[in-house]
Design an enzyme around this catalytic site. Structure first.
Site, short mmCIF file in Angstrom:
data_model
loop_
_atom_site.label_atom_id
_atom_site.label_comp_id
_atom_site.label_asym_id
_atom_site.label_seq_id
_atom_site.Cartn_x
_atom_site.Cartn_y
_atom_site.Cartn_z
N GLU A 1 -20.96 26.19 -30.26
CA GLU A 1 -20.81 26.13 -31.72
C GLU A 1 -19.66 25.19 -32.10
O GLU A 1 -19.72 24.50 -33.13
CB GLU A 1 -20.59 27.56 -32.28
CG GLU A 1 -21.90 28.34 -32.23
CD GLU A 1 -21.75 29.84 -32.03
OE1 GLU A 1 -20.66 30.39 -32.28
OE2 GLU A 1 -22.74 30.48 -31.61
N HIS B 1 -17.07 26.05 -26.63
CA HIS B 1 -18.27 26.81 -27.02
C HIS B 1 -19.25 25.87 -27.71
O HIS B 1 -18.84 24.96 -28.44
CB HIS B 1 -17.87 27.96 -27.96
CG HIS B 1 -19.00 28.93 -28.15
ND1 HIS B 1 -20.03 28.67 -29.01
CD2 HIS B 1 -19.27 30.13 -27.57
CE1 HIS B 1 -20.90 29.69 -28.95
NE2 HIS B 1 -20.45 30.58 -28.08
N SER C 1 -27.61 36.09 -25.83
CA SER C 1 -28.44 37.28 -26.05
C SER C 1 -28.33 38.29 -24.90
O SER C 1 -29.30 38.96 -24.56
CB SER C 1 -29.90 36.90 -26.30
OG SER C 1 -29.99 36.08 -27.46
N GLU D 1 -23.84 29.05 -21.10
CA GLU D 1 -24.52 29.57 -22.29
C GLU D 1 -25.60 28.58 -22.71
O GLU D 1 -25.30 27.60 -23.40
CB GLU D 1 -23.53 29.75 -23.44
CG GLU D 1 -22.41 30.72 -23.15
CD GLU D 1 -21.85 31.35 -24.41
OE1 GLU D 1 -21.69 32.56 -24.42
OE2 GLU D 1 -21.61 30.62 -25.40
N GLY E 1 -21.89 37.81 -27.49
CA GLY E 1 -21.71 37.58 -28.92
C GLY E 1 -22.07 38.84 -29.70
O GLY E 1 -21.28 39.76 -29.84
N GLY E 2 -23.30 38.89 -30.19
CA GLY E 2 -23.75 39.98 -31.08
C GLY E 2 -23.45 41.37 -30.54
O GLY E 2 -22.97 42.24 -31.29
N GLY F 1 -27.73 33.90 -29.77
CA GLY F 1 -28.05 34.52 -31.06
C GLY F 1 -29.52 34.48 -31.42
O GLY F 1 -29.90 34.76 -32.56
N ASN G 1 -17.06 37.72 -27.53
CA ASN G 1 -16.75 36.64 -28.47
C ASN G 1 -17.20 37.10 -29.85
O ASN G 1 -18.40 37.11 -30.13
CB ASN G 1 -17.48 35.36 -28.04
CG ASN G 1 -17.30 34.24 -29.05
OD1 ASN G 1 -16.48 34.34 -29.97
ND2 ASN G 1 -18.04 33.15 -28.88
N TRP G 2 -16.24 37.49 -30.65
CA TRP G 2 -16.59 38.04 -31.97
C TRP G 2 -17.01 36.95 -32.96
O TRP G 2 -17.49 37.25 -34.05
CB TRP G 2 -15.41 38.81 -32.56
CG TRP G 2 -14.98 40.01 -31.77
CD1 TRP G 2 -15.50 40.46 -30.57
CD2 TRP G 2 -13.94 40.94 -32.11
NE1 TRP G 2 -14.84 41.59 -30.17
CE2 TRP G 2 -13.88 41.91 -31.09
CE3 TRP G 2 -13.05 41.03 -33.18
CZ2 TRP G 2 -12.96 42.97 -31.12
CZ3 TRP G 2 -12.14 42.08 -33.22
CH2 TRP G 2 -12.10 43.04 -32.20
N LYS G 3 -16.79 35.71 -32.61
CA LYS G 3 -17.08 34.59 -33.51
C LYS G 3 -16.39 34.84 -34.87
O LYS G 3 -15.32 35.43 -34.90
CB LYS G 3 -18.59 34.38 -33.62
CG LYS G 3 -19.24 34.25 -32.22
CD LYS G 3 -20.65 33.77 -32.23
CE LYS G 3 -21.15 33.67 -30.78
NZ LYS G 3 -22.48 33.13 -30.66
P1 13P Z 1 -25.07 36.13 -28.48
O1 13P Z 1 -24.74 37.16 -27.44
O2 13P Z 1 -25.00 36.63 -29.88
O3 13P Z 1 -26.37 35.43 -28.15
O4 13P Z 1 -23.92 35.00 -28.39
C1 13P Z 1 -23.60 34.46 -27.16
C2 13P Z 1 -22.39 33.62 -27.32
O5 13P Z 1 -22.44 32.56 -27.90
C3 13P Z 1 -21.13 34.13 -26.77
O6 13P Z 1 -20.16 33.14 -26.78
#
Ligand code: 13P
Length: 256
Positions: free
Chosen positions: A99, A97, A215, A169, A236-237, A175, A11-13
């Site tokens: 977010e 998600h 994470s 999640e 994510g990251g 994050g 997930n590149w956000k």
């Molecule tokens: P991180 O891996 O950056 O914690 O993000 C997880 C995430 O929200 C994937 O959708």
């Protein structure tokens, strides 16, 4: 023994221009584009989907969006629909998600409409659930997860349910560098599989991939991915660089 294929999604956000996304996709494809032991999906922002689709062509890596509207078309300024995503070769879509829920007011009801619309259009939802830190500390984790699962999947048929990918999640782990312990994650994953068994059938529950997100990194992935009910990761990251994303895919291949 599980027959579920492991599943790693990036997930590149809100990161990467389309040009930067193409560079990343090319590196990923060069490293693991031909393997078929693990399902791999990349989810760029809307602006990067079409160019990523072209760069993925001929590989086994699939394309996902990060959101969509539940209507097929109409006066919804700024939105995109499931048929539009299908038209540019997306096969998956992240829905619900945390977010989206926190910053954009998505309720369980809205997420449910999106899940139903995605399925109707042959897009596989990567349907996200998770508790906040306050909810975990007050002992409400399983209750919160149950409500999100039951409301989010309302009206989904047994046949459709097997194709849904669920992502657990924990909001406090996204994050933050604070990964859930393997025991914490496995407990919730097993609980979700039990809910799916009650809502659909045990056969369906045994087919659904349940991903962990929050994470996840090459260092902690092998232990998480070895858990009985953890079928992959929503990253994510660590999905923003080819090297760490490919390492995560390789960790899943090593376990498969
Ligand atoms: P991180 O891996 O950056 O914690 O993000 C997880 C995430 O929200 C994937 O959708």
């Amino acid at each position: 023994m599980t027959s579920r294929k492991k599943f790693i999604a990036g997930n590149w956000k809100m990161n990467k221009t389309s040009a930067d996304g193409v560079t990343l996709v090319r590196d990923i494809v060069a490293a693991i584009g031909k393997q078929a032991d693990v399902d791999v999906v990349v989810c760029p922002p809307f602006t990067g989907l079409e160019s990523a689709a072209a760069a993925l062509e001929g590989s086994n890596v699939k394309l996902g969006a990060q959101n969509m509207h539940f209507e097929a078309s109409g006066a919804f300024t700024g939105e995109v629909s499931a048929p539009m995503l299908r038209a540019i070769f997306a096969t998956h879509v992240i829905l619900g998600h945390s977010e989206r829920r926190t910053y954009f007011g998505e309720t369980d009801e809205i997420v449910n409409k999106k899940v139903l619309a995605a399925l109707k259009n042959q897009l596989r939802p990567i349907f996200c659930v998770g508790e906040t830190l306050a909810e975990r500390e007050s002992g409400a984790t399983l209750k919160v997860i149950q409500a999100q699962i039951e409301r989010g999947l309302e009206g989904v048929s047994k046949e459709q349910a097997a194709g849904v990918v669920v992502a657990y999640e924990p909001v406090w782990a996204i994050g933050t560098g604070k990964v859930a312990s393997t025991a914490q994650a496995q407990e919730v994953h097993a609980f979700i599989r039990g809910l799916l068994s009650n809502l659909f059938t045990d056969a369906v529950a045994q087919k659904v991939r349940i991903l962990y997100g929050g994470s996840m990194k090459p260092a902690n992935a092998p232990e998480l991915l070895a858990q009985k009910d953890i079928d992959g990761g929503l990253i994510g990251g660590a999905a923003l660089e080819a090297r760490s994303f490919v390492e995560l895919v390789n960790a899943a291949i090593a376990i498969k």
